[in-house]
Design an enzyme around this catalytic site. Structure first.
Site, PDB file in Angstrom:
ATOM      1  N   ASP A 244      -8.680  11.508  -3.482  1.00  0.00           N
ATOM      2  CA  ASP A 244      -7.314  11.016  -3.650  1.00  0.00           C
ATOM      3  C   ASP A 244      -6.371  12.210  -3.829  1.00  0.00           C
ATOM      4  OD1 ASP A 244      -6.000   8.062  -4.756  1.00  0.00           O
ATOM      5  OD2 ASP A 244      -4.847   9.898  -5.044  1.00  0.00           O
ATOM      6  N   ILE A 245      -5.239  12.162  -3.142  1.00  0.00           N
ATOM      7  CA  ILE A 245      -4.290  13.285  -3.170  1.00  0.00           C
ATOM      8  C   ILE A 245      -3.575  13.403  -4.531  1.00  0.00           C
ATOM      9  CG2 ILE A 245      -2.184  12.143  -2.341  1.00  0.00           C
ATOM     10  CD1 ILE A 245      -1.928  14.418  -0.276  1.00  0.00           C
TER      11      ILE A 245
ATOM     12  N   ASN B 182      -6.561  -2.449  -5.569  1.00  0.00           N
ATOM     13  CA  ASN B 182      -5.335  -3.239  -5.721  1.00  0.00           C
ATOM     14  C   ASN B 182      -5.037  -4.019  -4.445  1.00  0.00           C
ATOM     15  OD1 ASN B 182      -4.959  -1.958  -8.245  1.00  0.00           O
ATOM     16  ND2 ASN B 182      -3.960  -0.226  -7.261  1.00  0.00           N
TER      17      ASN B 182
ATOM     18  N   GLN C 157      -0.655  -2.146  -5.135  1.00  0.00           N
ATOM     19  CA  GLN C 157      -1.095  -1.570  -3.856  1.00  0.00           C
ATOM     20  C   GLN C 157       0.079  -0.860  -3.199  1.00  0.00           C
ATOM     21  OE1 GLN C 157      -2.782  -4.365  -1.012  1.00  0.00           O
ATOM     22  NE2 GLN C 157      -3.654  -2.729   0.228  1.00  0.00           N
TER      23      GLN C 157
ATOM     24  N   HIS D  58      -8.633   0.034   0.172  1.00  0.00           N
ATOM     25  CA  HIS D  58      -9.298   1.214  -0.390  1.00  0.00           C
ATOM     26  C   HIS D  58      -9.822   0.917  -1.782  1.00  0.00           C
ATOM     27  CE1 HIS D  58      -4.959   1.396  -1.126  1.00  0.00           C
ATOM     28  NE2 HIS D  58      -5.257   1.911  -2.297  1.00  0.00           N
TER      29      HIS D  58
ATOM     30  N   HIS E 229     -10.929   2.691  -5.253  1.00  0.00           N
ATOM     31  CA  HIS E 229     -10.824   3.919  -6.051  1.00  0.00           C
ATOM     32  C   HIS E 229     -12.110   4.108  -6.860  1.00  0.00           C
ATOM     33  CE1 HIS E 229      -6.276   4.395  -5.959  1.00  0.00           C
ATOM     34  NE2 HIS E 229      -6.339   3.104  -5.693  1.00  0.00           N
TER      35      HIS E 229
HETATM   36  P1  AMP Z   1      -2.979   2.139  -4.355  1.00  0.00           P
HETATM   37  O1  AMP Z   1      -1.844   2.280  -5.337  1.00  0.00           O
HETATM   38  O2  AMP Z   1      -4.176   1.430  -4.920  1.00  0.00           O
HETATM   39  O3  AMP Z   1      -2.509   1.547  -3.030  1.00  0.00           O
HETATM   40  O4  AMP Z   1      -3.486   3.616  -4.102  1.00  0.00           O
HETATM   41  C1  AMP Z   1      -3.102   4.420  -3.054  1.00  0.00           C
HETATM   42  C2  AMP Z   1      -3.719   5.753  -3.315  1.00  0.00           C
HETATM   43  O5  AMP Z   1      -3.677   6.499  -2.129  1.00  0.00           O
HETATM   44  C3  AMP Z   1      -3.002   6.561  -4.392  1.00  0.00           C
HETATM   45  O6  AMP Z   1      -3.902   6.873  -5.445  1.00  0.00           O
HETATM   46  C4  AMP Z   1      -2.527   7.805  -3.625  1.00  0.00           C
HETATM   47  O7  AMP Z   1      -2.590   8.973  -4.393  1.00  0.00           O
HETATM   48  C5  AMP Z   1      -3.489   7.841  -2.467  1.00  0.00           C
HETATM   49  N1  AMP Z   1      -2.990   8.522  -1.291  1.00  0.00           N
HETATM   50  C6  AMP Z   1      -1.838   8.269  -0.619  1.00  0.00           C
HETATM   51  N2  AMP Z   1      -1.715   9.101   0.445  1.00  0.00           N
HETATM   52  C7  AMP Z   1      -2.829   9.871   0.451  1.00  0.00           C
HETATM   53  C8  AMP Z   1      -3.292  10.929   1.290  1.00  0.00           C
HETATM   54  N3  AMP Z   1      -2.599  11.361   2.345  1.00  0.00           N
HETATM   55  N4  AMP Z   1      -4.482  11.509   0.982  1.00  0.00           N
HETATM   56  C9  AMP Z   1      -5.196  11.096  -0.075  1.00  0.00           C
HETATM   57  N5  AMP Z   1      -4.815  10.099  -0.902  1.00  0.00           N
HETATM   58  C10 AMP Z   1      -3.645   9.506  -0.651  1.00  0.00           C
END
Ligand code: AMP
Ligand code: ZN
Length: 142
Positions: A30-31, A86, A93, A99, A101
């Site tokens: 995760d970024i 989520n 979400q 995805h 986590h």
């Molecule tokens: P959610 O809030 O459950 O939809 O989580 C989305 C997740 O995606 C968050 O934890 C972000 O940090 C992660 N995310 C978004 N863009 C990227 C990316 N380019 N590379 C890695 N993680 C990402």
């Protein structure tokens, strides 16, 4: 899904710190990690949320989950791990490609706080919960 950021990660047009992939799934860091080793596992097929999975999609997806969890456990020796997911903006979400986590936990001061879950036992009495269970049983196909 041309505009989907996670589809672009799978295709390689957006960079990611990949840790695993097979025919069905892709896993990457995760970024914006909330703890050391925060990983996302995604299906290669664009599925927006849990409601859109077929049983086969789900089987293929979750087959990889213990591999990811065990790699994190062996490498970082966490004392626990949260698997979170989520569905819908109201649930938090932000990326609309399914995805999961993986959040390794180190101790209660590792900065990730799920302690805000407050039980509503006054509203959801044991009798009420039994009623809810009865209606749900009728909704789930075998
Ligand atoms: P959610 O809030 O459950 O939809 O989580 C989305 C997740 O995606 C968050 O934890 C972000 O940090 C992660 N995310 C978004 N863009 C990227 C990316 N380019 N590379 C890695 N993680 C990402
Ligand atoms: Zn996608």
């Amino acid at each position: 899904m041309g505009s989907c950021i996670f589809c672009q990660i799978i295709e390689g047009s957006i960079p990611s710190a990949k840790i695993y992939e097979d025919e069905h799934v892709y896993a990457f860091m995760d970024i914006m990690p909330v703890t050391k080793g925060h990983v996302l596992l995604i299906p290669k097929k664009h599925v927006e949320n849990i409601y859109d999975f077929t049983e086969e999609d789900a089987a293929n997806f979750f087959a990889a989950a213990p591999k990811i969890a065990n790699a994190l456990k062996d490498e970082f020796i966490p004392v626990g791990m949260n698997l979170l997911q989520n569905n819908g903006a109201a649930a938090g979400q932000t990326v609309f490609h399914y995805h999961l986590h993986f959040i390794p936990r180190y101790d209660e001061t590792d900065g990730f706080d799920l302690a805000k879950w407050e039980s509503k036992q006054d509203e959801f009495t044991p009798e009420k919960v039994q009623e809810l269970a009865a209606t749900l049983r009728g909704k789930i196909s075998q």
